[in-house]
Design a protein around this motif. Structure first.
Motif, PDB file in Angstrom:
ATOM      1  N   TYR A  35       0.841  -1.213   0.000  1.00 28.56           N
ATOM      2  CA  TYR A  35       0.000   0.000   0.000  1.00 28.56           C
ATOM      3  C   TYR A  35       0.873   1.259   0.000  1.00 28.56           C
ATOM      4  CZ  TYR A  35      -3.895  -3.116   0.808  1.00 28.56           C
ATOM      5  OH  TYR A  35      -4.822  -4.128   0.662  1.00 28.56           O
ATOM      6  N   ARG A  36       1.984   1.184   0.722  1.00 32.08           N
ATOM      7  CA  ARG A  36       2.883   2.346   0.782  1.00 32.08           C
ATOM      8  C   ARG A  36       3.540   2.592  -0.587  1.00 32.08           C
ATOM      9  NH1 ARG A  36       4.841   4.203   5.860  1.00 32.08           N
ATOM     10  NH2 ARG A  36       3.769   3.206   7.598  1.00 32.08           N
ATOM     11  N   ALA A  37       3.968   1.532  -1.271  1.00 29.31           N
ATOM     12  CA  ALA A  37       4.642   1.699  -2.569  1.00 29.31           C
ATOM     13  C   ALA A  37       3.660   2.242  -3.615  1.00 29.31           C
ATOM     14  CB  ALA A  37       5.239   0.373  -3.022  1.00 29.31           C
ATOM     15  N   VAL A  94      -1.073   7.262   3.180  1.00 27.39           N
ATOM     16  CA  VAL A  94      -1.351   5.871   2.770  1.00 27.39           C
ATOM     17  C   VAL A  94      -2.766   5.385   3.114  1.00 27.39           C
ATOM     18  CG1 VAL A  94      -0.119   4.949   4.800  1.00 27.39           C
ATOM     19  CG2 VAL A  94      -0.482   3.495   2.835  1.00 27.39           C
ATOM     20  N   SER A  95      -3.297   5.739   4.278  1.00 24.75           N
ATOM     21  CA  SER A  95      -4.616   5.222   4.659  1.00 24.75           C
ATOM     22  C   SER A  95      -5.724   5.703   3.725  1.00 24.75           C
ATOM     23  CB  SER A  95      -4.954   5.613   6.099  1.00 24.75           C
ATOM     24  OG  SER A  95      -4.059   4.976   6.960  1.00 24.75           O
ATOM     25  N   GLU A  96      -5.546   6.905   3.175  1.00 25.18           N
ATOM     26  CA  GLU A  96      -6.554   7.429   2.232  1.00 25.18           C
ATOM     27  C   GLU A  96      -6.553   6.630   0.929  1.00 25.18           C
ATOM     28  OE1 GLU A  96      -9.015   9.539   2.482  1.00 25.18           O
ATOM     29  OE2 GLU A  96      -8.480   9.769   4.603  1.00 25.18           O
ATOM     30  N   GLY A 124      -0.379  -7.240   8.295  1.00 25.70           N
ATOM     31  CA  GLY A 124      -1.254  -6.206   7.750  1.00 25.70           C
ATOM     32  C   GLY A 124      -2.401  -5.838   8.669  1.00 25.70           C
ATOM     33  N   ARG A 125      -3.540  -5.548   8.055  1.00 30.71           N
ATOM     34  CA  ARG A 125      -4.715  -5.118   8.805  1.00 30.71           C
ATOM     35  C   ARG A 125      -5.889  -6.083   8.633  1.00 30.71           C
ATOM     36  NH1 ARG A 125      -1.085  -2.165   9.437  1.00 30.71           N
ATOM     37  NH2 ARG A 125      -1.007  -0.014  10.130  1.00 30.71           N
ATOM     38  N   ASP A 126      -5.965  -6.686   7.439  1.00 32.82           N
ATOM     39  CA  ASP A 126      -7.143  -7.486   7.080  1.00 32.82           C
ATOM     40  C   ASP A 126      -6.746  -8.852   6.534  1.00 32.82           C
ATOM     41  OD1 ASP A 126      -5.857  -6.542   4.856  1.00 32.82           O
ATOM     42  OD2 ASP A 126      -7.680  -6.171   3.704  1.00 32.82           O
ATOM     43  N   ILE A 127      -5.541  -9.314   6.879  1.00 34.11           N
ATOM     44  CA  ILE A 127      -5.056 -10.575   6.303  1.00 34.11           C
ATOM     45  C   ILE A 127      -5.897 -11.749   6.823  1.00 34.11           C
ATOM     46  CG2 ILE A 127      -3.019 -12.051   5.944  1.00 34.11           C
ATOM     47  CD1 ILE A 127      -2.890  -9.150   4.714  1.00 34.11           C
ATOM     48  N   GLY A 128      -6.139 -11.781   8.130  1.00 33.69           N
ATOM     49  CA  GLY A 128      -6.915 -12.883   8.710  1.00 33.69           C
ATOM     50  C   GLY A 128      -8.424 -12.719   8.562  1.00 33.69           C
ATOM     51  N   LYS A 176      -8.571   5.915  10.969  1.00 32.73           N
ATOM     52  CA  LYS A 176      -8.990   5.780   9.569  1.00 32.73           C
ATOM     53  C   LYS A 176      -9.089   4.313   9.175  1.00 32.73           C
ATOM     54  CE  LYS A 176      -7.298  10.067   7.604  1.00 32.73           C
ATOM     55  NZ  LYS A 176      -6.090  10.716   7.127  1.00 32.73           N
ATOM     56  N   ASP A 177      -8.094   3.510   9.598  1.00 28.74           N
ATOM     57  CA  ASP A 177      -8.071   2.098   9.194  1.00 28.74           C
ATOM     58  C   ASP A 177      -9.218   1.305   9.817  1.00 28.74           C
ATOM     59  OD1 ASP A 177      -5.790   2.626   7.746  1.00 28.74           O
ATOM     60  OD2 ASP A 177      -4.405   1.777   9.223  1.00 28.74           O
ATOM     61  N   SER A 178      -9.617   1.655  11.033  1.00 27.16           N
ATOM     62  CA  SER A 178     -10.648   0.831  11.666  1.00 27.16           C
ATOM     63  C   SER A 178     -12.068   1.325  11.395  1.00 27.16           C
ATOM     64  CB  SER A 178     -10.399   0.684  13.166  1.00 27.16           C
ATOM     65  OG  SER A 178     -10.104   1.908  13.724  1.00 27.16           O
TER      66      SER A 178
HETATM   67  O1  CDP Z   1       4.135  -0.441   9.901  1.00 27.76           O
HETATM   68  P1  CDP Z   1       2.807   0.137  10.254  1.00 27.76           P
HETATM   69  O2  CDP Z   1       2.005  -0.764  11.125  1.00 27.76           O
HETATM   70  O3  CDP Z   1       2.876   1.522  10.798  1.00 27.76           O
HETATM   71  O4  CDP Z   1       1.982   0.314   8.892  1.00 27.76           O
HETATM   72  P2  CDP Z   1       1.992  -0.561   7.576  1.00 27.76           P
HETATM   73  O5  CDP Z   1       1.807  -2.005   7.875  1.00 27.76           O
HETATM   74  O6  CDP Z   1       3.179  -0.188   6.764  1.00 27.76           O
HETATM   75  O7  CDP Z   1       0.652  -0.068   6.820  1.00 27.76           O
HETATM   76  C1  CDP Z   1       0.525   1.239   6.321  1.00 27.76           C
HETATM   77  C2  CDP Z   1      -0.943   1.519   6.017  1.00 27.76           C
HETATM   78  O8  CDP Z   1      -1.372   0.689   4.926  1.00 27.76           O
HETATM   79  C3  CDP Z   1      -1.933   1.241   7.135  1.00 27.76           C
HETATM   80  O9  CDP Z   1      -2.064   2.311   8.045  1.00 27.76           O
HETATM   81  C4  CDP Z   1      -3.227   1.011   6.343  1.00 27.76           C
HETATM   82  O10 CDP Z   1      -3.839   2.220   5.989  1.00 27.76           O
HETATM   83  C5  CDP Z   1      -2.732   0.333   5.076  1.00 27.76           C
HETATM   84  N1  CDP Z   1      -2.864  -1.144   5.149  1.00 27.76           N
HETATM   85  C6  CDP Z   1      -4.090  -1.689   4.857  1.00 27.76           C
HETATM   86  O11 CDP Z   1      -5.054  -0.987   4.610  1.00 27.76           O
HETATM   87  N2  CDP Z   1      -4.249  -3.043   4.845  1.00 27.76           N
HETATM   88  C7  CDP Z   1      -3.204  -3.855   5.108  1.00 27.76           C
HETATM   89  N3  CDP Z   1      -3.389  -5.174   5.048  1.00 27.76           N
HETATM   90  C8  CDP Z   1      -1.958  -3.313   5.436  1.00 27.76           C
HETATM   91  C9  CDP Z   1      -1.804  -1.938   5.479  1.00 27.76           C
END
Ligand code: CDP
Length: 214
Positions: A35-37, A94-96, A124-128, A176-178
């Motif tokens: 997402y960052r790239a 990135v979150s936007e 990540g955030r939503d892998i599981g 924002k993410d949640s």
């Molecule tokens: O390392 P850090 O936990 O700070 O953040 P990251 O894993 O590099 O993720 C950066 C951003 O990407 C998160 O704040 C989300 O907005 C987004 N992200 C996402 O939406 N879903 C994922 N599976 C991983 C990251």
């Protein structure tokens, strides 16, 4: 085997995922780095997060991740952007971008392709919850934002960056993410939950490893 490590910003997910990947000799992917790239690419091309992204544009984005000898690298159209994606501008934007369905689909495809090649751990955030709801092991890491900001501050090792501004960024990103509609940050019902705030890196590692091995 698929292992999912989800959780709040700056909880050490990638540190743990890399340690586990090394220990079990499996592949590692950092979904946030994708997402960052993508965010870096779009910012550089002055495409704001409200614009619709067509396939033509997305087909110009080629990203690959490598995890070798303990070192993680990410390449955007052949350029090593491993450090550039951690910059302030990308972090606050990135979150936007990550809530856009076309971007999520793009990353899901990359992750699902990788999972077919070998055993893998992904953070990540939503892998599981969304990407691999049938993952073999799921973990969810969280901690008090103040503690997370202190740890990130120490890691950045730059006195000109204030702890308060790191904490603000972490809180905003978590919020924002949640609260987004699509694939929000949330714990999977069957995830092992770990409060990393009062544990060392090695203690968290042992807790995760124990659940996988026994
Ligand atoms: O390392 P850090 O936990 O700070 O953040 P990251 O894993 O590099 O993720 C950066 C951003 O990407 C998160 O704040 C989300 O907005 C987004 N992200 C996402 O939406 N879903 C994922 N599976 C991983 C990251």
């Amino acid at each position: 085997m698929i292992i999912a490590i989800d959780g709040e910003a700056s909880t050490g997910k990638s540190t743990q995922a890399k340690k586990i990947a090394k220990e079990l000799n499996i592949d590692y992917k950092d979904s946030g780095a994708y997402y960052r790239a993508i965010t870096l690419f779009l910012i550089r091309n002055q495409i704001n997060s409200r614009e619709k992204l067509d396939n033509d544009l997305l087909s110009k984005i080629h990203i690959s991740q490598k995890f070798k000898n303990d070192t993680f690298s990410i390449f955007l159209n052949g350029e090593d952007v491993t450090s550039k994606i951690r910059g302030h501008k990308v972090s606050i934007s990135v979150s936007e971008y990550a809530k856009k369905p076309e971007i999520r689909k793009f990353v899901y495809n990359l992750l699902r392709k990788s999972s077919k090649l070998s055993s893998i751990i992904i953070d990540g955030r939503d892998i599981g919850t969304v990407v691999f709801p049938d993952a073999d092991y799921k973990f969810f890491l969280y901690a008090n934002p103040e503690i997370r900001a202190k740890r990130r501050h120490k890691e950045i090792n730059d006195e000109s960056v204030k702890i308060e501004s790191i904490e603000r960024e972490i809180r905003e990103r978590d919020n924002k993410d949640s609260t987004r509609d699509i694939a929000p940050l949330k714990k999977a019902e069957d995830a092992h939950v770990i409060d990393v705030g009062y544990l060392t890196i090695d203690q968290v590692f042992e807790e995760i490893l124990e659940k996988i091995i026994y």
